[in-house]
Design a protein around this motif. Structure first.
Motif, short mmCIF file in Angstrom:
data_model
loop_
_atom_site.label_atom_id
_atom_site.label_comp_id
_atom_site.label_asym_id
_atom_site.label_seq_id
_atom_site.Cartn_x
_atom_site.Cartn_y
_atom_site.Cartn_z
N ARG A 129 -25.18 -9.00 -63.37
CA ARG A 129 -25.78 -9.40 -64.64
C ARG A 129 -26.63 -10.65 -64.44
O ARG A 129 -27.74 -10.75 -64.96
CB ARG A 129 -24.70 -9.74 -65.68
N LEU A 130 -26.09 -11.61 -63.70
CA LEU A 130 -26.82 -12.86 -63.47
C LEU A 130 -28.11 -12.58 -62.69
O LEU A 130 -29.17 -13.11 -63.03
CB LEU A 130 -25.93 -13.85 -62.71
N ALA A 131 -28.01 -11.75 -61.67
CA ALA A 131 -29.18 -11.45 -60.84
C ALA A 131 -30.30 -10.83 -61.67
O ALA A 131 -31.48 -11.03 -61.40
CB ALA A 131 -28.78 -10.52 -59.69
N VAL B 256 -16.07 -10.06 -61.16
CA VAL B 256 -16.99 -10.95 -60.45
C VAL B 256 -18.27 -10.23 -60.04
O VAL B 256 -19.38 -10.73 -60.28
CB VAL B 256 -16.31 -11.57 -59.21
N THR C 94 -31.19 -11.55 -64.59
CA THR C 94 -31.83 -12.46 -65.56
C THR C 94 -33.04 -13.17 -64.96
O THR C 94 -33.16 -13.27 -63.76
CB THR C 94 -30.85 -13.54 -66.07
N GLU D 9 -7.45 -31.33 -61.06
CA GLU D 9 -8.49 -30.33 -61.34
C GLU D 9 -7.88 -28.92 -61.35
O GLU D 9 -8.22 -28.09 -62.20
CB GLU D 9 -9.64 -30.41 -60.34
N GLN E 44 -12.05 -36.00 -68.25
CA GLN E 44 -12.00 -34.75 -69.00
C GLN E 44 -10.60 -34.12 -68.97
O GLN E 44 -10.33 -33.21 -69.76
CB GLN E 44 -13.02 -33.76 -68.43
N TRP F 264 -5.63 -22.29 -58.35
CA TRP F 264 -6.88 -21.83 -58.93
C TRP F 264 -6.62 -20.49 -59.59
O TRP F 264 -6.05 -19.59 -58.96
CB TRP F 264 -7.96 -21.66 -57.85
N PRO F 265 -7.01 -20.35 -60.82
CA PRO F 265 -6.72 -19.09 -61.51
C PRO F 265 -7.61 -17.95 -61.02
O PRO F 265 -8.72 -18.18 -60.56
CB PRO F 265 -7.02 -19.41 -62.98
N TYR G 32 -5.90 -28.41 -64.59
CA TYR G 32 -6.82 -28.20 -65.70
C TYR G 32 -7.40 -26.79 -65.64
O TYR G 32 -7.42 -26.06 -66.62
CB TYR G 32 -7.93 -29.25 -65.65
N ALA G 33 -7.86 -26.42 -64.44
CA ALA G 33 -8.47 -25.10 -64.25
C ALA G 33 -7.48 -23.99 -64.62
O ALA G 33 -7.84 -23.05 -65.35
CB ALA G 33 -8.90 -24.94 -62.79
N PHE H 192 -12.75 -12.08 -65.29
CA PHE H 192 -13.90 -11.18 -65.51
C PHE H 192 -14.13 -10.43 -64.19
O PHE H 192 -13.54 -10.78 -63.15
CB PHE H 192 -15.12 -11.99 -65.91
N GLU I 260 -20.54 -9.49 -62.92
CA GLU I 260 -21.21 -10.69 -63.41
C GLU I 260 -22.32 -11.12 -62.46
O GLU I 260 -23.37 -11.59 -62.90
CB GLU I 260 -20.19 -11.82 -63.62
N GLN I 261 -22.09 -10.97 -61.19
CA GLN I 261 -23.14 -11.31 -60.22
C GLN I 261 -24.38 -10.45 -60.47
O GLN I 261 -25.50 -10.94 -60.42
CB GLN I 261 -22.62 -11.14 -58.78
N ASP J 237 -6.68 -36.23 -57.71
CA ASP J 237 -7.90 -35.60 -58.20
C ASP J 237 -7.85 -34.08 -57.99
O ASP J 237 -8.17 -33.30 -58.89
CB ASP J 237 -9.08 -36.20 -57.42
#
Lengths: 287, 287
Positions: free
Chosen positions: B283-285, B277, B287, B59, B100, B270-271, B62-63, B275, B280-281, B55
């Motif tokens: 930008r999210l804050a 980070v 909203t 994952e 998936q 893990w890639p 896939y990631a 972007f 983006e934090q 598992d």
């Protein structure tokens, strides 16, 4: 959900979650647990019991279809805002089913070829065969959701699509497919938290896309587009279900219950032998 | 299998099961458990531990592929006589992986359209994308197995296919796909017992097909066709593995171990974020 599975479902799950006349998405609490009286620990126990029941029903459905005794099948359509938990449903609910009986399709941004065709073209190609549980991770509804919010098609084309969807789904249902349409409903605050977590953990970065915030900024427009889609496409043949999804355990349990309801309604049976059992036993013994 | 997963694997699993020079199918005991010193109860414990490891690795694979940091993928090819346990492998080993990340294809008797094309046509269309674990339940090998035994194609066409298969698989491997080819090997007596059970139980009738006995009568010809396929197509790029399958628990554990080996060799990570980070934090804050 019938009492056969759990006493914690106080009523028919499908009915509790179904979008009927007068339904207002804005009035539904994304943290509620409609129809279910238990808490998280009951939910987890009931989910585990449901896995066994789902497994039995799915195998019988598949078996019956192999003998061509039935044309029945199931199509689960999953729609949601980002981070609402589609992935968790697929992993934990759909993932508990024998993969040989599941046909999963994740619809992405349409390709040039897909855009050159009618919006239902790519969807029709992925309709599950009889005996299968088909799962659409996003679907033709994107074409009246992001399609509407971002004006990806002329207004009259968007209008046309609601009717085309109803015709398409009616045709599926008439052919024997139970269509279970589910919107996982989270609150805007819950989404903010979940997206924030993806930005806090390097092992979650891959799940984050800057476009998620762009869509998030259009939250009210999306809620309106969902409301309109429900009003136009929650038909008797293929009703919508809105599953409150702030509590992941509830959302998983509810979707599993909807699948169980559909399968119990189909009530698949082990098919009769299509050959002479005794004659085959003799043939086998002679080898 | 590395010791990281279990002390019961005495050696490299892949090596223990790989078809090398001089391999004779007829000399392999279908009840043996090559490379594994534990019994059934150890096997079940190790299988459960492997589920967790598989598992995690899946994952990450896939990631990593989602960020286009890798072209790596896995293709598991399953071949076997009827009732050897392909279904159980798919259900219990493949079925433990997030659906998936899995692309399963069951190849049936070719359709008219498929027969009108080269034998690899339908197979190439189902090659897994990067990041996926593809699984072929039967495969292009049918075209040199039943194809050979039942003379479904001229002898020179069958001959041509071995080379075409090697070229095809080499191309896949060069493109980043680990190709794991597995034959599940049961004894003729074991098959007789398993087919007999299907005839004894009404809930198993659907798994029985009178054609199974027809094929069974050609057992020696099939074993010869497998032996030839191994000799012609067990290449360095894509070697065959023969998994003794009279003991279901061992077969499942061994195939899981082969998957784990391939994934550990890929060693997915893990890639990195694609972007900013912090931006983006913010930008999210907002909203």
């Amino acid at each position: 959900m019938t009492a056969s599975t759990s006493q914690n479902w106080s009523a028919d799950t499908s009915a509790a979650l179904r979008v009927g006349p007068g339904f207002r998405l804005a009035d539904l609490d994304p943290s509620s647990t409609p129809g279910y009286s238990g808490g998280k620990s009951h939910g987890q126990k009931d989910l585990a019991a449901g896995v066994i029941r789902l497994d039995q029903l799915q195998e019988r459905l598949y078996a019956e279809s192999r003998s061509e005794a039935t044309r029945a099948g199931v199509l689960l359509v999953l729609q949601a805002m980002d981070s609402a938990g589609k992935g968790g449903i697929i992993r934990h609910v759909v993932g508990s089913v024998d993969p040989q009986g599941v046909a999963l399709t994740a619809f992405k941004k349409p390709t040039t070829e897909e855009l050159a065709n009618d919006f239902l073209w790519r969807v029709e190609r992925r309709v599950p065969e009889p005996g299968f549980i088909g799962v659409f991770d996003r679907s033709h509804y994107e074409d009246v959701l992001i399609g509407r919010v971002r004006s990806l098609a002329p207004a009259e084309e968007i209008e046309r699509r609601y009717g085309a969807i109803n015709d398409f789904e009616k045709r599926l249902v008439d052919a024997g497919t139970r269509v279970i349409k589910v919107m996982l409903h989270i609150s805007s605050d819950e989404q903010k938290e979940r997206l924030g977590e993806r930005l806090d953990r390097p092992d979650k970065y891959w799940k984050y896309n800057p476009g998620d915030v762009d869509e998030r900024e259009l939250w009210p427009a999306y809620m309106e587009a969902y409301q309109i889609a429900f009003e136009r496409t929650s038909t008797e043949a293929a009703p919508w279900h809105v599953v409150p999804a702030n509590r992941k355990w509830y959302a998983r349990l509810a979707v599993q219950a909807l699948l169980l309801d559909a399968l119990e309604e189909i009530d698949p049976q082990w098919p009769e032998a299509t050959f002479d059992v005794e004659a085959e036993q003799k043939r086998l013994a002679a080898t």
